[in-house]
Design an enzyme around this catalytic site. Sequence first.
Site, PDB file in Angstrom:
ATOM      1  N   HIS A  68     -52.741  18.463  61.850  1.00 57.49           N
ATOM      2  CA  HIS A  68     -53.965  19.246  61.800  1.00 57.49           C
ATOM      3  C   HIS A  68     -55.152  18.318  61.624  1.00 57.49           C
ATOM      4  O   HIS A  68     -55.529  17.972  60.513  1.00 57.49           O
ATOM      5  CB  HIS A  68     -53.912  20.271  60.654  1.00 57.49           C
ATOM      6  CG  HIS A  68     -52.843  21.285  60.840  1.00 57.49           C
ATOM      7  ND1 HIS A  68     -52.959  22.337  61.704  1.00 57.49           N
ATOM      8  CD2 HIS A  68     -51.609  21.380  60.290  1.00 57.49           C
ATOM      9  CE1 HIS A  68     -51.845  23.053  61.674  1.00 57.49           C
ATOM     10  NE2 HIS A  68     -51.016  22.491  60.833  1.00 57.49           N
ATOM     11  N   ASP A  69     -55.752  17.905  62.731  1.00 52.72           N
ATOM     12  CA  ASP A  69     -56.895  16.995  62.685  1.00 52.72           C
ATOM     13  C   ASP A  69     -58.031  17.536  61.835  1.00 52.72           C
ATOM     14  O   ASP A  69     -58.759  16.788  61.208  1.00 52.72           O
ATOM     15  CB  ASP A  69     -57.440  16.747  64.094  1.00 52.72           C
ATOM     16  CG  ASP A  69     -56.463  15.994  64.968  1.00 52.72           C
ATOM     17  OD1 ASP A  69     -55.579  15.334  64.410  1.00 52.72           O
ATOM     18  OD2 ASP A  69     -56.593  16.070  66.189  1.00 52.72           O
ATOM     19  N   VAL A  72     -58.767  16.567  57.836  1.00 51.16           N
ATOM     20  CA  VAL A  72     -59.553  15.420  57.362  1.00 51.16           C
ATOM     21  C   VAL A  72     -61.009  15.828  57.207  1.00 51.16           C
ATOM     22  O   VAL A  72     -61.662  15.487  56.234  1.00 51.16           O
ATOM     23  CB  VAL A  72     -59.392  14.214  58.313  1.00 51.16           C
ATOM     24  CG1 VAL A  72     -60.318  13.091  57.902  1.00 51.16           C
ATOM     25  CG2 VAL A  72     -57.948  13.751  58.312  1.00 51.16           C
TER      26      VAL A  72
END
Length: 118
Positions: A68-69, A72
Amino acid sequence: MKVSAAAVALAFALVLANFADQSHGALQEGFYKGKCNVDVEKIVSDTITPLVGQKPSITPALLRMQFHDCFVNMAARGRKLQFLTEVEAAIEKSCPGVVSCADVIVMATRDAVAAASG
């Protein structure tokens, strides 16, 4: 259907193995040696390992973050999980402003999987 942490870790390892020869990323074991006066990877391991023992759900949570980018970016806005806050605080105490949030997540995931016997 309930999936065990070991099964998730195995699947993650197989995905990583598939891309091992194709990776050109800069993060590698020992990446922060020489950038800080401390062993950043040891700090991460020493912080995350006992936490995994106290709360085994940390391992699958970290594994999910790898896919899941957007996490961040959410973490940068203050929606961090408590165990990541502890790991980052331990690093910042000895090596302020050097280690990225994304790298903390990757190293913590590696150490959590190892601590969970994955």
